[in-house]
Design a protein around this motif. Structure first.
Motif, short mmCIF file in Angstrom:
data_model
loop_
_atom_site.label_atom_id
_atom_site.label_comp_id
_atom_site.label_asym_id
_atom_site.label_seq_id
_atom_site.Cartn_x
_atom_site.Cartn_y
_atom_site.Cartn_z
N VAL A 1 -9.64 8.32 -6.98
CA VAL A 1 -9.43 7.78 -5.48
C VAL A 1 -8.20 8.19 -4.90
O VAL A 1 -7.09 8.31 -5.57
CB VAL A 1 -9.32 6.28 -5.46
N ASP A 2 -8.36 9.26 -3.91
CA ASP A 2 -7.49 9.84 -3.28
C ASP A 2 -6.75 8.96 -2.36
O ASP A 2 -7.29 8.61 -1.15
CB ASP A 2 -7.70 11.13 -2.58
N LEU A 3 -5.68 8.40 -2.41
CA LEU A 3 -5.04 7.56 -1.54
C LEU A 3 -3.63 8.32 -0.94
O LEU A 3 -2.73 8.46 -1.58
CB LEU A 3 -4.58 6.33 -2.32
N ALA A 4 -3.62 8.20 0.46
CA ALA A 4 -2.40 8.88 0.83
C ALA A 4 -1.25 7.90 1.37
O ALA A 4 -1.75 6.54 1.72
CB ALA A 4 -2.64 9.66 2.28
N ILE A 5 -0.06 8.22 1.41
CA ILE A 5 0.92 7.32 1.55
C ILE A 5 1.24 7.62 3.20
O ILE A 5 1.67 8.70 3.37
CB ILE A 5 2.15 7.56 0.85
N ALA A 6 1.26 6.68 4.11
CA ALA A 6 1.39 6.99 5.38
C ALA A 6 2.67 7.36 5.63
O ALA A 6 3.89 6.73 4.99
CB ALA A 6 1.14 5.85 6.37
N PRO A 7 3.36 8.37 6.56
CA PRO A 7 4.48 8.66 6.84
C PRO A 7 5.35 7.46 7.36
O PRO A 7 5.08 6.66 8.05
CB PRO A 7 4.34 9.55 7.99
N GLY A 8 6.53 7.47 6.57
CA GLY A 8 7.48 6.20 7.14
C GLY A 8 7.43 5.29 6.23
O GLY A 8 8.14 4.11 6.39
N SER A 9 6.60 5.25 5.20
CA SER A 9 6.45 4.15 4.09
C SER A 9 7.45 3.75 3.35
O SER A 9 8.42 4.84 3.05
CB SER A 9 5.16 4.27 3.29
N ASP A 10 7.54 2.67 3.02
CA ASP A 10 8.85 2.40 1.71
C ASP A 10 8.52 2.62 0.76
O ASP A 10 7.92 1.62 -0.09
CB ASP A 10 9.42 0.88 2.13
N VAL A 11 8.50 3.78 0.35
CA VAL A 11 8.16 4.37 -1.16
C VAL A 11 8.90 3.85 -2.33
O VAL A 11 8.38 4.13 -3.50
CB VAL A 11 8.08 5.92 -1.18
N GLN A 12 9.80 3.02 -2.26
CA GLN A 12 10.46 2.54 -3.19
C GLN A 12 10.27 1.29 -3.49
O GLN A 12 10.44 0.50 -4.46
CB GLN A 12 12.27 2.47 -2.92
N ASN A 13 9.08 0.75 -2.61
CA ASN A 13 8.65 -0.69 -2.90
C ASN A 13 7.70 -1.07 -4.23
O ASN A 13 7.23 -0.03 -4.74
CB ASN A 13 8.00 -1.32 -1.75
N PRO A 14 7.87 -2.20 -4.74
CA PRO A 14 6.85 -2.32 -6.03
C PRO A 14 5.41 -1.96 -5.86
O PRO A 14 4.61 -1.51 -6.66
CB PRO A 14 7.01 -3.91 -6.24
N ILE A 15 4.90 -1.93 -4.68
CA ILE A 15 3.47 -1.83 -4.36
C ILE A 15 3.17 -0.16 -4.78
O ILE A 15 2.23 0.13 -5.45
CB ILE A 15 2.96 -2.00 -2.94
N ILE A 16 4.14 0.59 -4.15
CA ILE A 16 3.71 2.02 -4.46
C ILE A 16 4.00 2.43 -6.06
O ILE A 16 3.34 3.28 -6.55
CB ILE A 16 4.83 2.97 -3.64
N GLY A 17 5.23 1.74 -6.42
CA GLY A 17 5.49 1.82 -7.84
C GLY A 17 4.36 1.64 -8.78
O GLY A 17 4.00 2.17 -9.97
N ALA A 18 3.76 0.56 -8.40
CA ALA A 18 2.44 0.02 -9.29
C ALA A 18 1.26 0.93 -9.27
O ALA A 18 0.67 1.17 -10.09
CB ALA A 18 2.16 -1.30 -9.00
N LEU A 19 1.25 1.45 -8.13
CA LEU A 19 -0.14 2.20 -7.75
C LEU A 19 0.20 3.72 -8.49
O LEU A 19 -0.75 4.24 -8.94
CB LEU A 19 -0.08 2.49 -6.56
#
Length: 363
Positions: A53-71
């Motif tokens: 599943v190709d999931l893009a991270i939108a520009p300006g997102s908080d990439v340090q948060n637990p949601i991104i880390g878990a993904l």
């Protein structure tokens, strides 16, 4: 008064005779039509699907948060970063991305993080997989913290084209058909003409050597284009292969097919020059065709290959033909939009024909 000899007429006569001979050749029909068509039928009936599943991270997102880390720890999800908003929007609508997620801290406190997810209708099957993953992820994050609702996910869907398996498979099979026609067809024909002394007999006539090559080439190109048109139409009318601009898209694909088969014929000239006997043609030809069949994105995207193998895949001419075909058919790109792929194929053509001039034998 006696009319001067016309090499143009001779070239066309040779092309016509060669075309008839190709049409009567079972091997030519199998490699150009039957073999690719079998794969198209198989994958056409299988339908869509995928393992990533190709999931893009939108520009300006908080990439340090637990949601991104878990993904990042979930193997099924492939996170796509470093794309601007316009690229994300375009790729989402075209089905190159399955969804985009924007994660922000909530200035109000709770929930601590808010994730906004947009899916595309172009690949709802993968979207459903991602929804299940995100629901499980949200439950895990919220139950692991003392405070409830540490994260919240909002979902929406954007409209995009449906990207079917046939949209990927058909251009790959078409490319392989052209490769087989160019390499095997050219190699066997010119080796046979040389061994049976047909070319030597031509030398006793006013026919130029260039007329022999061009005549055979025109027949091969004509047969390949008929086969390509047949494959495209079968894919479109029976399995809904995407042709964004209809007839214009078909014509662009046929232009790419002509360029491809001309380049691949150069490999055939090299093989016919290197072969010492008819039995050595298949092994030499397979050394050229088999790696491209497996590594040029015929069945799977080259992005699925190990990182060390991808540079090899991107060095092969069939990779660029397949890529150009897919962009023209599904994305609606014009020939100018795939000029990079065409340029790489032309560079391959110049290189391989330079080798062919050195090794090709007339007698």
């Amino acid at each position: 008064m006696k009319k001067p000899y016309s090499n143009t007429k001779a070239t066309l006569a040779l092309a016509k005779a060669s075309f008839r001979s190709i049409m009567r050749s079972p091997s030519a029909v199998v490699f150009t039509l039957a073999f690719p068509l079998i794969f198209i039928l198989v994958f056409g009936f299988l339908g869509g699907g995928g393992v990533k599943v190709d999931l893009a991270i939108a520009p300006g997102s908080d990439v340090q948060n637990p949601i991104i880390g878990a993904l990042e720890k979930i193997a099924v999800v492939r996170l796509v970063k470093d794309q601007n908003a316009a690229e994300v929007k375009t790729n989402l609508e075209k089905g190159h991305l399955d969804a985009v997620i924007s994660v922000q801290k909530n200035p109000a406190g709770l929930p601590a993080f808010i994730a906004d997810v947009k899916y595309t209708s172009a690949s709802m099957d993968k979207g459903n997989i991602l929804k299940s993953i995100l629901n499980n992820l949200l439950y895990s994050l919220n139950t692991q913290n003392v405070k409830p609702t540490v994260a919240q996910i909002k979902e929406s869907t954007v409209t995009g084209r449906i990207y079917r398996t046939i949209d990927f498979i058909l251009p790959g099979q078409l490319g392989f058909s052209l490769l087989s026609t160019g390499v095997f067809g050219t190699a066997f024909v010119f080796f046979s003409l040389r061994q049976t002394l047909v070319i030597k007999r031509f030398f006793a006539t006013p026919v130029k050597r260039s007329s022999i090559v061009i005549g055979e080439g025109l027949a091969r190109i004509g047969f390949a284009l008929i086969g390509a048109l047949f494959i495209i139409l079968v894919g479109h009318f029976f399995f809904h292969f995407t042709l964004i601009h209809g007839t214009i898209t078909v014509l662009n694909m046929l232009v790419l097919a002509a360029i491809g088969v001309i380049v691949f014929m150069g490999f055939g000239f090299v093989v016919s020059g290197l072969a010492k006997s008819e039995s050595t043609i298949p092994p030499i030809s397979n050394i050229i065709t088999l790696p491209q069949f497996l590594l040029s994105g015929t069945f799977f995207s080259i992005n699925a290959f190990p990182s060390w193998l991808q540079p090899i895949s991107r060095a092969l001419p069939l990779t660029y033909l397949n890529d150009a075909m897919r962009k023209v058919a599904f994305e609606g790109a014009g020939l100018w939009d795939v000029k990079h792929q065409i340029l790489i194929m032309l560079i391959w053509g110049l290189g391989i024909y330079a080798v062919a001039v050195k090794v090709f034998k007339w007698e």
